[in-house]
Enzyme design. Sequence first.
Site, mmCIF file in Angstrom:
data_model
loop_
_atom_site.group_PDB
_atom_site.id
_atom_site.type_symbol
_atom_site.label_atom_id
_atom_site.label_comp_id
_atom_site.label_asym_id
_atom_site.label_seq_id
_atom_site.Cartn_x
_atom_site.Cartn_y
_atom_site.Cartn_z
ATOM 1 N N CYS A 97 48.732 75.819 86.971
ATOM 2 C CA CYS A 97 49.107 77.119 86.426
ATOM 3 C C CYS A 97 47.868 77.925 86.048
ATOM 4 O O CYS A 97 47.192 78.436 86.923
ATOM 5 C CB CYS A 97 50.083 76.940 85.266
ATOM 6 S SG CYS A 97 51.136 78.387 85.073
ATOM 7 N N HIS A 136 54.049 73.878 87.525
ATOM 8 C CA HIS A 136 53.675 72.723 86.685
ATOM 9 C C HIS A 136 54.253 71.429 87.263
ATOM 10 O O HIS A 136 55.374 71.045 86.917
ATOM 11 C CB HIS A 136 54.238 72.908 85.274
ATOM 12 C CG HIS A 136 53.556 73.967 84.479
ATOM 13 N ND1 HIS A 136 52.480 73.711 83.662
ATOM 14 C CD2 HIS A 136 53.809 75.292 84.381
ATOM 15 C CE1 HIS A 136 52.095 74.842 83.088
ATOM 16 N NE2 HIS A 136 52.884 75.809 83.502
ATOM 17 N N GLU A 181 53.606 68.476 86.521
ATOM 18 C CA GLU A 181 53.722 67.393 85.523
ATOM 19 C C GLU A 181 55.148 67.189 85.029
ATOM 20 O O GLU A 181 55.518 66.093 84.625
ATOM 21 C CB GLU A 181 52.769 67.626 84.343
ATOM 22 C CG GLU A 181 53.093 68.787 83.400
ATOM 23 C CD GLU A 181 52.495 70.122 83.822
ATOM 24 O OE1 GLU A 181 52.223 70.310 85.028
ATOM 25 O OE2 GLU A 181 52.316 71.001 82.950
HETATM 26 N N1 GLN Z 1 48.640 82.422 81.005
HETATM 27 C C1 GLN Z 1 48.970 82.323 82.392
HETATM 28 C C2 GLN Z 1 50.159 83.172 82.764
HETATM 29 O O1 GLN Z 1 50.938 83.543 81.904
HETATM 30 C C3 GLN Z 1 49.208 80.864 82.778
HETATM 31 C C4 GLN Z 1 50.356 80.240 82.079
HETATM 32 C C5 GLN Z 1 50.360 78.736 82.150
HETATM 33 O O2 GLN Z 1 49.359 78.123 82.447
HETATM 34 N N2 GLN Z 1 51.471 78.127 81.846
HETATM 35 O O3 GLN Z 1 50.376 83.475 83.897
#
Ligand code: GLN
Length: 538
Positions: free
Chosen positions: A383, A509, A511
Amino acid sequence: MAKFVFVTGGVCSGLGKGITASSIALLLKSKGYKVFMQKFDPYMNVDPGTMSPIQHGEVFVTADGCETDLDLGHYERFIDEELNYTSNITNGKIYSSVIEKERRGDFLGATIQIVPHISNEIKNKIYEAATTSGADIVITEIGGTVGDIESSVMMEALRQFRLEQGRENTLFVHTTLVPYLVGSNELKTKPTQNSIIELRRLGIQPDILVTRAPIDLGEAVRSKIALFGSIPAENIIEAKDVNNIYEIPCNFHKQNIEEIILNQFRLKVTESNLKDWEELIHNVENLEGEVEIALVGKYVELEDAYLSVKEALKAAGYKYKKHVKIKWVDSEQLEKAEVNIKDILGDVKGILVPGGFGSRGIEGKILACQYAREKKIPYLGICLGMQIAVIEFARHVCGIEDASSTEFNEVCKNPVIDLMIDQKSIVNKGGTLRLGNYECKISKGTLAYKDYGQETIYERHRHRYEFNNQYRETLEAHGMVFSGIHPDLNLVEIVELKDHPHFIASQFHPEFKSRPTKAHPLFSSFVKAAIDYQKKCK
Ligand code: GLN
């Protein structure tokens, strides 16, 4: 109609109520029953999505896009079932839905009260979990400790639920602490006795007691608790401290917890199939050596903020019989002028940049990513970790020096990471991210395709910003590969580097889909690459 197990906690928090609930669910599933799990959190936030990781650890995201308590991650990892919007209920959610109904006029002029309106709403959430999941048995954990003001209406709802459904369809498990006094060398039962009294005051008599203690209870202590607690001695299940949490279900199994539950429910007691779980315990106990991986984040003093990532790394290690040692690296530390990055990352065999929000520590993460790219150390970006990889590549390989994300610099001239146009008017911070499962198409011949072995995958998201497609051609021309794309929205989901032994990052994600018995492909290939790199370094 489903049967219902309620797990409450007494004496103090942190006794492993979530693991107790998950273990019970796993054991019932291993007997062939369809199980579903729920967590009731007594706080007033509608969901933990807007809470700081310092307060609440990681936010776990379900496939249907709910931002939930990290205990749901334990649940999914233990029972290997996807949970959903009915799985995490907070007081905030209950109250806001009752108030919304009142404003709409649904109650036809009635006076709205905690009992019955709030308690009914809570009971409805339990019934809803049963009907939407079609489970044979729903296991509901109540957050907090018996006696808390916050959870009292939830307890009241459970009392009513037992009245409605009877003893054959409901079962109360209460977890307590039996402390050991060093001076007098004895276990003390009074906190447990008092906690049962507290529960009874709310109209609930537990059917099973799970006692956390550092040593065996012994017959005398067990009988005493049974007598004072009005609980059959065989319904006291000992949760002795263990080195490895995966042993807990097996310890409960040895004490026949499933039989006690199924007998009360008048359900058939079948053979258990715990083969995968026993194999997992065997693997965990027979690891050969370790591999060190750096996790570069801004809450590294708080491992719970990265709980699922940590579990996913461990699971990938089990697959290759290696202990994954995590080096927790504070990204802000890397930014300091006096710090030499090589001193911190020089020995690790893989670098992982996990998800995150806000601009603090960003430059340190970019430095870590640059180090991984240049030194050809395996890299996994998740992410924010993908957004960092894109910014780093744009700046240092494509020469776009001021490349950034509008999250960190709203007036940035080269926003390689940006909001999509239709997102620009969003004002609410809660529940407005791209959340939950989205489809991703993987191009053949890429590392991602090698990892997944299929073209279409679904992975969970939790972010607001996206890769800015205006820069795709430029980055591609310099060697970045866009190996995973959302087919309808044309959003970048996975990037990798041509000129690197193992550099991959995803906007989603992974995970959240990893299981201890089934390592996630992106994590297992990353850990494998780290092990190979370690061999090369020798
Ligand atoms: N802050 C980034 C976004 O909002 C990544 C978010 C995250 O890593 N969950 O796109």
